[in-house]
Design an enzyme around this catalytic site. Structure first.
Site, PDB file in Angstrom:
ATOM      1  N   ASP A 134      32.824  22.842 -25.318  1.00 41.96           N
ATOM      2  CA  ASP A 134      33.608  22.443 -24.455  1.00 41.96           C
ATOM      3  C   ASP A 134      32.534  22.258 -23.038  1.00 41.96           C
ATOM      4  OD1 ASP A 134      35.293  22.463 -21.973  1.00 41.96           O
ATOM      5  OD2 ASP A 134      36.106  24.464 -22.732  1.00 41.96           O
TER       6      ASP A 134
ATOM      7  N   ASP B  52       2.670 -35.374 -26.849  1.00 44.81           N
ATOM      8  CA  ASP B  52       3.590 -34.544 -25.999  1.00 44.81           C
ATOM      9  C   ASP B  52       3.971 -35.313 -25.061  1.00 44.81           C
ATOM     10  OD1 ASP B  52       3.804 -32.154 -24.308  1.00 44.81           O
ATOM     11  OD2 ASP B  52       3.095 -30.983 -25.995  1.00 44.81           O
ATOM     12  N   ASP B  53       4.321 -34.630 -23.976  1.00 48.34           N
ATOM     13  CA  ASP B  53       5.228 -35.147 -22.710  1.00 48.34           C
ATOM     14  C   ASP B  53       4.642 -36.691 -22.263  1.00 48.34           C
ATOM     15  OD1 ASP B  53       6.811 -35.596 -20.687  1.00 48.34           O
ATOM     16  OD2 ASP B  53       6.465 -33.624 -19.610  1.00 48.34           O
TER      17      ASP B  53
ATOM     18  N   ARG C 121      10.814 -27.582 -11.706  1.00 45.82           N
ATOM     19  CA  ARG C 121       9.999 -28.719 -12.107  1.00 45.82           C
ATOM     20  C   ARG C 121      10.547 -30.163 -11.537  1.00 45.82           C
ATOM     21  NH1 ARG C 121       7.233 -30.360 -17.864  1.00 45.82           N
ATOM     22  NH2 ARG C 121       5.078 -30.418 -17.076  1.00 45.82           N
TER      23      ARG C 121
ATOM     24  N   LYS D 295       8.532 -30.941 -31.172  1.00 42.33           N
ATOM     25  CA  LYS D 295       8.231 -29.815 -30.408  1.00 42.33           C
ATOM     26  C   LYS D 295       9.462 -30.013 -29.440  1.00 42.33           C
ATOM     27  CE  LYS D 295       4.962 -28.219 -26.786  1.00 42.33           C
ATOM     28  NZ  LYS D 295       3.724 -28.532 -26.142  1.00 42.33           N
TER      29      LYS D 295
ATOM     30  N   ASP E 210      11.106 -28.591 -26.350  1.00 46.76           N
ATOM     31  CA  ASP E 210      10.659 -27.691 -25.228  1.00 46.76           C
ATOM     32  C   ASP E 210      11.960 -27.510 -24.262  1.00 46.76           C
ATOM     33  OD1 ASP E 210       9.010 -26.633 -23.344  1.00 46.76           O
ATOM     34  OD2 ASP E 210       7.645 -28.258 -23.198  1.00 46.76           O
ATOM     35  N   MET E 211      11.605 -26.653 -23.157  1.00 46.38           N
ATOM     36  CA  MET E 211      12.804 -26.222 -22.153  1.00 46.38           C
ATOM     37  C   MET E 211      12.015 -25.743 -21.017  1.00 46.38           C
ATOM     38  SD  MET E 211      15.506 -23.090 -21.742  1.00 46.38           S
ATOM     39  CE  MET E 211      16.613 -23.116 -21.077  1.00 46.38           C
ATOM     40  N   ASN E 212      11.802 -26.544 -19.865  1.00 45.46           N
ATOM     41  CA  ASN E 212      11.027 -26.257 -19.017  1.00 45.46           C
ATOM     42  C   ASN E 212      11.591 -25.752 -17.733  1.00 45.46           C
ATOM     43  OD1 ASN E 212       8.538 -26.302 -19.979  1.00 45.46           O
ATOM     44  ND2 ASN E 212       8.615 -28.594 -20.031  1.00 45.46           N
TER      45      ASN E 212
ATOM     46  N   CYS F  37       9.739 -24.344 -27.811  1.00 41.28           N
ATOM     47  CA  CYS F  37       8.692 -24.039 -26.704  1.00 41.28           C
ATOM     48  C   CYS F  37       9.800 -23.819 -25.412  1.00 41.28           C
ATOM     49  CB  CYS F  37       7.971 -25.228 -26.720  1.00 41.28           C
ATOM     50  SG  CYS F  37       6.891 -25.152 -25.126  1.00 41.28           S
TER      51      CYS F  37
ATOM     52  N   ASP G 227       2.107 -20.958 -22.411  1.00 41.65           N
ATOM     53  CA  ASP G 227       1.206 -22.127 -21.975  1.00 41.65           C
ATOM     54  C   ASP G 227      -0.090 -21.692 -21.646  1.00 41.65           C
ATOM     55  OD1 ASP G 227       3.101 -24.272 -22.242  1.00 41.65           O
ATOM     56  OD2 ASP G 227       3.752 -23.980 -20.066  1.00 41.65           O
TER      57      ASP G 227
HETATM   58  C1  GLA Z   1       5.696 -27.407 -21.122  1.00 38.04           C
HETATM   59  C2  GLA Z   1       5.010 -27.033 -22.595  1.00 38.04           C
HETATM   60  C3  GLA Z   1       3.791 -27.450 -22.590  1.00 38.04           C
HETATM   61  C4  GLA Z   1       3.641 -29.104 -22.423  1.00 38.04           C
HETATM   62  C5  GLA Z   1       4.548 -29.364 -21.069  1.00 38.04           C
HETATM   63  C6  GLA Z   1       4.689 -30.884 -20.980  1.00 38.04           C
HETATM   64  O1  GLA Z   1       4.915 -26.749 -20.103  1.00 38.04           O
HETATM   65  O2  GLA Z   1       4.613 -25.608 -22.666  1.00 38.04           O
HETATM   66  O3  GLA Z   1       3.024 -27.316 -23.958  1.00 38.04           O
HETATM   67  O4  GLA Z   1       4.494 -29.613 -23.559  1.00 38.04           O
HETATM   68  O5  GLA Z   1       5.791 -28.686 -20.908  1.00 38.04           O
HETATM   69  O6  GLA Z   1       5.401 -31.326 -19.970  1.00 38.04           O
END
Ligand code: GLA
Length: 726
Positions: free
Chosen positions: A52, A363-364, A440, A473, A475-477, A523, A545
């Site tokens: 209690d 890549d990009d 960005r 790959k 990605d999401m920035n 990523c 990165d």
């Molecule tokens: C992010 C990723 C990098 C590259 C850039 C491209 O920052 O982590 O590895 O791919 O985007 O814009």
């Protein structure tokens, strides 16, 4: 093994090394009795104290008994507003305006296979299931607690399903996936925290009275805190002491909170972050929360990590070719950024092929109008100005070199300067009357909407069908802000962040289904969405990165507490490093990246003949030892945050016949002391030949140590390959 004792009303789960027990109290409250080292005895209810205590209320069923209080008793799934003032697991907004939840036991079920979760990532393949059903009679709400287990890995998964069985609409304002009540005395909490370019650094501190909480409200699991935490004994180290790991398989907003209460109980609650979360449940509707996964290990932090690694590799990551070596890749990002044409790409690929590199990743910058990061996202068509003839013209040239092809995408995003945005400005998240914030210089697409997902996926599918693509790959920035969906009414806006994550999972699943041979790497500006949820869809994730060999050792060290080496994307890049300006020897960069999903990210055309020879040696070493590197048992030999003279780690084959030790030194030192590196995980009764030369006893290597050479210079590294001598 799942045991139900009808007389004692206890549920007991035994794994190889642990025991977990809950009990139904006579009031119907589901109590948490015990979780820890495996015990023989089965009725452990005597561990729970009844006293209690002032200001701890008693439920109606307790009558005049003041010794039972929700505020003190350990529970499986904590409630709110009805007597427990500690962290709640569930909060219901009822039609009458009350924010309460009160749960009582109402039944259980056992199944031979582990449960699945619709639309959500989950451990899979074998296992067992226990479902314990609770109900809130006044609210007409059912809460099913799911337990999945794999005895061999000491893994217990948890998930929660909420069902509205009443006649009115209710809102779920909080729904944790996991609640774990333990005695707090002597426990530390370890969290994994950081920032972009410096993810998942471990922080350990004793539990103090009150709440310590980490989480994310960024719409992604985040660079800042990882949805993985550890509770461990004060004295626990790599090899000894009891440790409880808790991971959430979720890639969006999450919260992991631990409260040490007035009587020294600890409560860990983990799940979707309650910030701006609410889910409307019409009569008959149900809600499934994401899965959480517990590993309890009596063998220290190292023992816990190895159990997670095994379980994640075998029962979470879905790899269409699990026993096949992943190709060594070269990625053009740090080599060219946005400035490339077909000839430049092929010149890198040509050098790469000659050095044993097998996959070229574009890549990009290959799509739409994309010469910098201010435009083009959302227009997933090849920019034929840069790549005449599209991927159809590029990939045969790569094939001639013997290289496969991979490509970068960022499907969740849109640039305002894009055809997609001009056609559908309302597809980006924005709150009416407010200008959305840019990250960005881009906005986030409302992936909670089916038509948005369908449109983006149709574009991706066309690109991926246009050429033989072996790798993507994803990605999401940026993180989510201005979260508001034009497709949902005001009272459902609290669902958008979770629906967004479900939308991302849905598109990833479609991608996997339509292109089962494609290896997907996740990523998010590096490691901003490195979590167990993503690993279900993307077998590897770009770890950070930050590609500096020395800082990477810290990031990969922190990541290794939960996630296996094979899941960490790691590349050798140029020096001085683009992120911190450091100059590290190429050999050291190679050794660091090899303990990951290995590749290169530099302009190979700029390398000297000596550098190329070193790169060829590295790709050969990786190919020779990939099984050991990726599937061996992983031992952290030193803590790189402790600023010791070197960082060392080790992979040992499951049969202990082979091991690979990697070591990277810190800054140069004159007249350094003699050092012995103590290895782990070997068979003390065997002898091992080191790098094809001298033979040492396994016991000597573990208990006396390996005499390290005295080397000059900054950041030198070495690898020791150990083979058992018959
Ligand atoms: C992010 C990723 C990098 C590259 C850039 C491209 O920052 O982590 O590895 O791919 O985007 O814009």
């Amino acid at each position: 093994m799942i045991r139900y004792d009808e007389q004692a009303q206890t549920f007991t789960i035994h794994t190889k090394n642990t025991t977990y027990q809950m009990a139904v109290h006579p009031t119907g409250v589901l109590q948490h009795v015990y979780y820890g080292r495996r015990l023989r005895g089965c009725d452990l209810r005597g561990l729970i104290r009844y006293v209690d205590r002032g200001f701890s209320p008693n439920p109606d069923e307790a009558g005049l008994d003041r010794t039972f209080s929700l505020d003190m008793t350990p529970q499986e799934y904590s409630t709110c507003g009805v007597g427990d003032f500690r962290l709640p697991s569930i909060e219901l907004a009822l039609p009458n305006g009350s924010h309460t939840a009160d749960l009582r036991y109402c039944g259980y079920a056992v199944a031979e296979e582990k449960y699945t979760l619709p639309g959500l990532p989950a451990f899979h393949g074998g296992g067992e299931t226990l479902v314990v059903s609770l109900e809130d009679r006044a609210a007409g709400v059912g809460v099913d607690l799911y337990y999945g287990l794999w005895e061999e890995y000491d893994l217990i998964t948890r998930a929660v399903r909420v069902i509205n069985r009443g006649g009115g609409e209710i809102r779920l304002c909080r729904c944790a996936s996991l609640c774990l009540d333990l005695p707090a005395a002597g426990l530390d909490l370890v969290t994994f925290d950081g920032r972009h370019l410096a993810e998942r650094a471990p922080h350990r501190a004793p539990l103090l009275p009150g709440v310590r909480s980490v989480g994310s409200v960024r719409g992604a699991s985040s660079h800042q805190h990882n949805p993985f935490v550890i509770l461990c004994e004060h004295g626990a180290d790599e090899d000894h002491g009891l440790c409880y790991g808790a991971m959430l398989l979720y890639s969006g907003n999450f919260e992991a909170s631990v409260e040490r209460d007035q009587y020294d109980n600890a409560r860990l609650v983990m799940g979707i972050h309650p910030y701006h979360f609410s889910w409307t449940l019409a009569p008959g509707a149900c809600f499934n929360g994401p899965e959480a996964a517990l590993v309890c290990s009596p063998d220290g932090l190292g023992g816990m990590s190895r159990q997670y690694h095994r379980a994640i590799r075998r029962h979470l990551i879905r790899d269409s070719r699990p026993n096949t070596r992943k190709p060594v890749l070269v990625n053009n990002w740090e080599a060219t950024y946005f400035h490339f044409d077909k000839d430049k790409l092929l010149s890198i690929a040509r050098e790469a092929a000659a050095l044993g590199i097998e996959l070229f990743v574009l890549d990009d910058g290959w799509f739409g109008k994309r010469d910098d990061d201010n435009s083009g996202l959302g227009d997933w068509q090849v920019n034929t100005g840069k790549l005449p003839g599209g991927l159809e013209a590029l990939t045969p040239e790569l094939e001639k070199l013997g290289m496969s092809f991979g490509i970068w995408v960022e499907p969740e995003m849109v640039s305002e300067d894009s055809d997609l945005y001009r056609a559908h400005p309302d597809w980006a998240f924005q709150v009416p009357g407010r200008k959305p914030s840019r990250g960005r210089n881009q906005l986030v697409l409302d992936f909670s909407r089916q038509e948005v997902r369908d449109h983006v996926y149709a574009q991706l599918k066309a690109v991926l069908s246009s050429a033989p693509v072996a790798y993507v790959k994803w990605d999401m920035n940026r993180n989510l802000t201005d979260v508001w969906s034009a497709a949902l009414p005001p009272h459902r806006q609290g669902e958008v962040s979770h629906r967004y994550v479900l939308g991302v999972y849905e598109v990833l699943e479609r991608l996997r289904t339509d292109f089962p041979h494609i290896l997907i790497e996740g990523c998010c500006g590096g490691g901003g969405r490195f979590d167990g949820g993503m690993l279900y869809y993307t077998p590897q994730i770009w770890c950070s990165d930050n590609t500096d060999g020395v800082e990477r050792l810290r990031i990969q060290y922190g990541t290794s507490f939960c996630y296996p080496v094979c899941s960490m994307g790691a590349h050798v890049s140029a020096v001085p490093n683009e992120q911190n300006g450091r100059i590290t020897p190429l050999a050291t960069r190679g050794i660091a990246a090899m303990s990951g999903a290995f590749g290169y990210e530099l302009d190979l055309c700029q390398c000297t003949p000596e550098e190329k020879a070193e790169i060829r040696r590295q790709t050969e070493t990786y190919k020779r030892h990939w099984k050991l590197l990726h599937h061996g048992d992983y031992y952290r030999l030193t803590d790189p945050f402790a600023d010791g003279p070197y960082t060392a780690w080790e992979q040992v084959s499951p049969d202990k016949r082979e091991a690979l030790v990697s070591l990277a030194a810190g800054g140069a030192q004159a007249a350094p002391p003699f050092r012995l590196l103590k290895l782990k995980g070997l068979d003390p009764a065997r002898s091992y030949r080191v790098n094809g030369g001298a033979v040492y006893g396994g016991d000597a290597l573990m208990y006396a140590g390996y005499p390290l050479p005295l080397m000059l210079g900054d950041y030198w590294a070495l690898q020791l390959h150990l083979e058992a001598v018959e």
